[in-house]
Design a protein around this motif. Sequence first.
Motif, short mmCIF file in Angstrom:
data_model
loop_
_atom_site.label_atom_id
_atom_site.label_comp_id
_atom_site.label_asym_id
_atom_site.label_seq_id
_atom_site.Cartn_x
_atom_site.Cartn_y
_atom_site.Cartn_z
N LEU A 22 -32.53 7.20 8.44
CA LEU A 22 -33.85 6.69 8.79
C LEU A 22 -34.82 7.21 7.74
O LEU A 22 -34.94 8.43 7.54
CB LEU A 22 -34.27 7.17 10.18
CG LEU A 22 -33.39 6.67 11.32
CD1 LEU A 22 -33.71 7.43 12.60
CD2 LEU A 22 -33.59 5.19 11.53
N VAL A 23 -35.48 6.31 7.04
CA VAL A 23 -36.44 6.66 5.99
C VAL A 23 -37.83 6.46 6.59
O VAL A 23 -38.18 5.35 6.98
CB VAL A 23 -36.25 5.77 4.75
CG1 VAL A 23 -37.24 6.14 3.66
CG2 VAL A 23 -34.81 5.85 4.23
N ALA A 24 -38.61 7.54 6.66
CA ALA A 24 -39.92 7.45 7.31
C ALA A 24 -41.01 8.07 6.45
O ALA A 24 -40.77 8.97 5.65
CB ALA A 24 -39.88 8.16 8.66
N ASP A 25 -42.22 7.56 6.64
CA ASP A 25 -43.41 8.11 6.00
C ASP A 25 -43.82 9.34 6.78
O ASP A 25 -44.16 9.26 7.96
CB ASP A 25 -44.52 7.06 6.02
CG ASP A 25 -45.78 7.51 5.31
OD1 ASP A 25 -45.92 8.70 5.01
OD2 ASP A 25 -46.65 6.64 5.08
N ALA A 26 -43.78 10.50 6.14
CA ALA A 26 -44.13 11.75 6.80
C ALA A 26 -45.61 12.12 6.60
O ALA A 26 -46.05 13.16 7.03
CB ALA A 26 -43.24 12.88 6.29
N GLY A 27 -46.35 11.24 5.95
CA GLY A 27 -47.76 11.50 5.68
C GLY A 27 -47.97 12.21 4.36
O GLY A 27 -47.06 12.82 3.81
N PRO A 65 -42.62 6.30 14.63
CA PRO A 65 -43.84 6.19 13.82
C PRO A 65 -43.52 6.39 12.34
O PRO A 65 -42.79 7.31 11.99
CB PRO A 65 -44.73 7.32 14.34
CG PRO A 65 -44.15 7.73 15.64
CD PRO A 65 -42.69 7.37 15.60
N GLY A 66 -44.05 5.54 11.52
CA GLY A 66 -43.87 5.68 10.08
C GLY A 66 -42.54 5.23 9.54
O GLY A 66 -42.28 5.39 8.34
N LEU A 67 -41.66 4.66 10.38
CA LEU A 67 -40.36 4.22 9.87
C LEU A 67 -40.57 3.18 8.79
O LEU A 67 -41.31 2.21 8.97
CB LEU A 67 -39.49 3.67 10.99
CG LEU A 67 -38.07 3.28 10.58
CD1 LEU A 67 -37.27 4.52 10.18
CD2 LEU A 67 -37.36 2.55 11.71
N LEU A 68 -39.90 3.37 7.66
CA LEU A 68 -40.02 2.45 6.52
C LEU A 68 -38.78 1.60 6.33
O LEU A 68 -38.86 0.44 5.94
CB LEU A 68 -40.27 3.25 5.24
CG LEU A 68 -41.52 4.13 5.22
CD1 LEU A 68 -41.52 5.02 3.99
CD2 LEU A 68 -42.77 3.27 5.29
N ALA A 69 -37.60 2.19 6.57
CA ALA A 69 -36.34 1.48 6.33
C ALA A 69 -35.20 2.27 6.94
O ALA A 69 -35.36 3.42 7.32
CB ALA A 69 -36.11 1.32 4.83
N VAL A 70 -34.06 1.61 7.01
CA VAL A 70 -32.81 2.26 7.41
C VAL A 70 -31.80 1.97 6.31
O VAL A 70 -31.59 0.82 5.94
CB VAL A 70 -32.28 1.74 8.76
CG1 VAL A 70 -30.96 2.43 9.11
CG2 VAL A 70 -33.31 1.95 9.87
N VAL A 71 -31.21 3.02 5.76
CA VAL A 71 -30.20 2.87 4.71
C VAL A 71 -28.86 3.24 5.32
O VAL A 71 -28.71 4.30 5.92
CB VAL A 71 -30.53 3.78 3.50
CG1 VAL A 71 -29.43 3.71 2.45
CG2 VAL A 71 -31.89 3.42 2.91
#
Length: 131
Positions: A22-27, A65-71
């Motif tokens: 799970l690739v997420a924006d952590a701020g 929250p902030g999820l950008l993509a799943v690799v």
Amino acid sequence: MTFTWKTPPWQRNEDSTHMAVLVADAGDGQISFNTQSVRGDDATEGLADLLMGPGGAEGAAVLLPGLLAVVVRRGIDVMWMAQPPIQVSPAGDGGLNIAVAGAEEGEVTAFSVEEAKALLDRIKAEYEAGQ
């Protein structure tokens, strides 16, 4: 819609075959990675297992929250899971460029949040209709 699998990946009693990140924006411009092993014959089945299996809480994974993509990567590699060699950068069209160092053709598949949500919707429509 029907799926080609006989038994859904999240209901299989087998060892994991893929890794999902799970690739997420952590701020503050930071990206976080959360890895999990998943089952399936291909990347789409691995994503289905992530979404519907215990770690996905029946789709809650795509609502993070902030999820950008799943690799999803074929095979299990503990070092890769500990520190995925994934680079994320903004694309000119408002999307993302995702690069994976050392990945061979067909070894890694990146799914956008929209693609993951669409698969979840298809799964729920197919499997919750009979309940």
